[in-house]
Write an enzyme that holds these catalytic residues in place. Structure first.
Site, short mmCIF file in Angstrom:
data_model
loop_
_atom_site.label_atom_id
_atom_site.label_comp_id
_atom_site.label_asym_id
_atom_site.label_seq_id
_atom_site.Cartn_x
_atom_site.Cartn_y
_atom_site.Cartn_z
CD GLU A 148 -2.45 -1.16 2.84
OE1 GLU A 148 -2.02 -0.39 3.74
OE2 GLU A 148 -3.39 -1.94 3.02
CB CYS B 112 -3.23 35.50 11.88
SG CYS B 112 -3.70 36.56 10.53
#
Ligand code: LLP
Length: 421
Positions: A275, A346
């Site tokens: 995978e 921010c």
């Protein structure tokens, strides 16, 4: 190896200049290379040649429909971890018998979706999940093929947030309890045990943890077979690391990993699944961003760019390193500069790199984050009401937007004001 190289002084994705994409799409954006995705899938497929195998791409790394469709067209199966990823796999044309369903928290709805639509196997991670899956399968009059994910208690020697194979992690069942858990699974009428699953972590840069884990899986295969279980399939997970820093030593190659797989479990006559996610998509993508300002701090220079932590969260979340290069190649012999490279969000965590030495750039210049094709766009958010950035796929000299930037109207229209307001 990837297909993002300088040509005639400008960074290209395959045969397309990045500046050309920027002119059409506007920064910031992700760009993926078809040739690199193809090559990386092929490396794994070749590495397991001679064994009965299926490379099940871990869609969590990059689940854009075009990327999934491309890999599916090469023959890849898919590893999904949610109903959403399952739906994407199906929408990209992946047949159910090539989709494996992983994850610790599958819901009834997700189980039913996959059982109705077709599934290769569920990788089951706990006894409560086994019981629920059996119930759901019986209610639909079908039998769910399963492997049980075992936690081999090995140290993957990777970042703590992406290690999964230690006993302290939430994943799988302890390998020491495997015999009783398999006996339990075999007693449930809605399940058919077909194999074993293991995945020990991500961004592994050493083969040794794999060796330890796969040897334990091989031993367990013999033990469970002796107990009367049919172990016909081994899902060996993903996790092979990529070179994020070109200056560092490279992680092991898929070919060496493939040889290890054959050496440790090849004699068991099992079908092998792997995978991989990051190694297929990671170096097949870059994030392109524009410099908004160069700000002189007291003791440092800040490069304020138009991409932020919401677009690529890996540096903020894992302290991850991404190589950052200018899109226009610097003149030979030009003086490098040192920057803190930050986004407009921010918070101070919105920092991509500190004290990074790189070629000097100015306002309006484009820069590219390398190795951003995996766990980049998929982990993005609209924090600070910043639109998700576009994704572009290049193939030779052509390119297409494979996910458009939403308009601000689209973003606003997803919210609704309650009737009493
Ligand atoms: N299989 C399972 C069960 C997994 O949990 C994962 C990744 C994979 C396969 C694929 O692993 P890969 O080949 O991509 O290493 N967001 C993090 C990575 C999280 C990985 C989670 N599981 C990052 O940006 O580094």
């Amino acid at each position: 190896m990837d297909h993002f190289l300088y040509r005639d002084g400008a960074l290209h994705a395959e045969d397309v200049p990045i500046t050309e994409i920027a002119a059409q799409v506007g920064a910031p954006f992700y760009v993926y290379s078809t040739a690199t995705l193809t090559r990386h899938y092929q490396l794994f497929d070749d590495a397991l040649e001679g064994t009965d195998h299926l490379v099940c791409y871990a869609m969590k790394a990059n689940s854009n429909l075009a990327v999934v469709k491309l890999l599916a067209s090469l023959g890849a199966g898919m590893d999904v971890v949610s109903g959403g990823e399952y739906r994407r796999a199906v929408a990209a044309g992946v047949p159910g018998d090539k989709i494996v369903f992983s994850g610790v928290g599958k819901t009834r709805e997700e189980m039913a979706l996959a059982l109705k639509g077709g599934i290769r196997q569920f990788n089951v991670e706990s006894e409560p999940e086994m019981e629920r899956l059996s119930e759901v399968a019986m209610s639909l009059g079908v039998v769910a093929p399963i492997t049980v994910r075992v936690n081999p208690d090995v140290d993957a020697k990777t970042h703590e947030k992406i290690a999964t194979g230690k006993s302290e992690n939430k994943f799988g069942i302890p390998i020491s309890r495997a015999r009783e858990v398999y006996a339990h699974a075999a007693s449930l009428p809605g399940l058919k045990v077909i194999g074993i699953d293991v995945h020990i972590g991500s961004q592994l840069v050493d083969l040794e943890p794999y060796e330890l884990a796969y040897k334990k899986v091989a031993e367990l295969t013999e033990v469970l077979r002796a107990d009367g279980h049919e172990i016909a399939r081994l899902d060996l997970g993903g996790g092979l690391g990529i070179p994020y820093e070109r200056s560092n030593t490279a992680p092991p190659l898929p070919m060496d990993y493939g040889a290890l797989v054959k050496r440790t479990v090849g004699h068991l006559d099992c079908e092998i699944e792997i995978e991989p996610g990051r190694l297929i998509a990671g170096n097949a993508g870059i994030l392109v961003s524009e410099v908004i300002y160069v700000k002189e701090g007291e003791d440092r220079k800040f490069l304020i760019i138009d991409a932020a932590m919401n677009d690529l969260i890996r540096p903020a979340m894992y302290g991850a390193h991404h190589d950052i290069v200018p899109v226009i190649e610097p003149e030979p012999g030009s003086e490098p500069a040192k920057y803190d490279i930050v986004g407009p969000v921010c918070e101070s965590g919105d920092t991509f790199a500190k004290h990074r030495t790189m070629p000097a750039v100015s306002e309006g210049d484009l820069i590219a984050f390398r190795s951003a094709g995996a766990y980049g766009a998929v982990m993005a958010s609209e924090y600070n009401s910043r639109p998700l950035i576009p994704e572009v796929l290049v193939d030779g000299d052509q390119f297409a937007v494979i996910r458009a930037r939403p308009t601000f109207d689209e973003m606003l229209n997803r919210d609704t004001i309650p009737p009493w307001m």
